[in-house]
Design a protein around this motif. Structure first.
Motif: not given
Ligand code: ZN
Length: 167
Positions: A16, A18-19, A21, A31, A34
């Protein structure tokens, strides 16, 4: 084909933007958590929204919008950082598809003629190697069926970036 993608995903997992994962087979670029958490402005159908107010008394506009609020150290900043500095151009496509779908459904944005990006200064374009708004603009073009014209404006001097609280 899905089998090959699954094997590749074991060795080179998509993460992802953003994060960080690992993405599941049904997720793309970011994801679902997010996607749900991104701070949407919902300005597209709001008259006199914050973006439009920022133009008041400066330049005459019809309508304006933005997709996300910008929060320092938030998910929007993370996405823009990946797009601008790490060549993660699929983020431009994600945002262009997202905003394009909103604009397409909106009564406030009809009869659009062109999508015209603010260009990068040639020196910055050379050092970065790409304009971060290109995939964004091409995705808008694809959804809205209006031309994206990168040659319309020319940047003749470098400008300092003034932070805003929306993008
Ligand atoms: Zn995420």
């Amino acid at each position: 084909m899905i089998f090959i993608k699954d094997i590749l995903n074991v060795f080179f997992p998509d993460i992802c933007a953003c994060c960080n994962t690992h993405l599941t087979r049904n997720e793309e670029t970011i994801c679902l958590v997010c996607r749900h958490d991104l701070p949407l402005t919902n300005f597209t159908n709001e008259e006199n929204n914050l973006v439009e107010k920022s133009f008041f008394g400066r330049i005459k506009i019809e309508n304006a919008t933005s997709l996300f609020y910008f929060l320092k150290k938030g998910k929007t900043q993370q996405l823009l950082h990946e797009l601008k500095y790490k060549n993660q151009q699929q983020i431009g496509a994600l945002m262009g598809n997202w905003l394009g779908s909103e604009i397409k459904e909106s009564k406030r944005f009809k009869n659009l003629d062109y999508i015209i990006p603010v260009p990068l200064h040639p020196k910055k374009l050379k050092s970065r190697g790409y304009n971060q708004v290109t995939t964004f603009g091409k995705s808008l073009e694809n959804i809205l069926k209006i031309p994206f014209d990168e040659g319309f404006l020319k940047k003749i001097s470098s400008t300092k970036h003034k932070p805003k609280n929306y993008v």
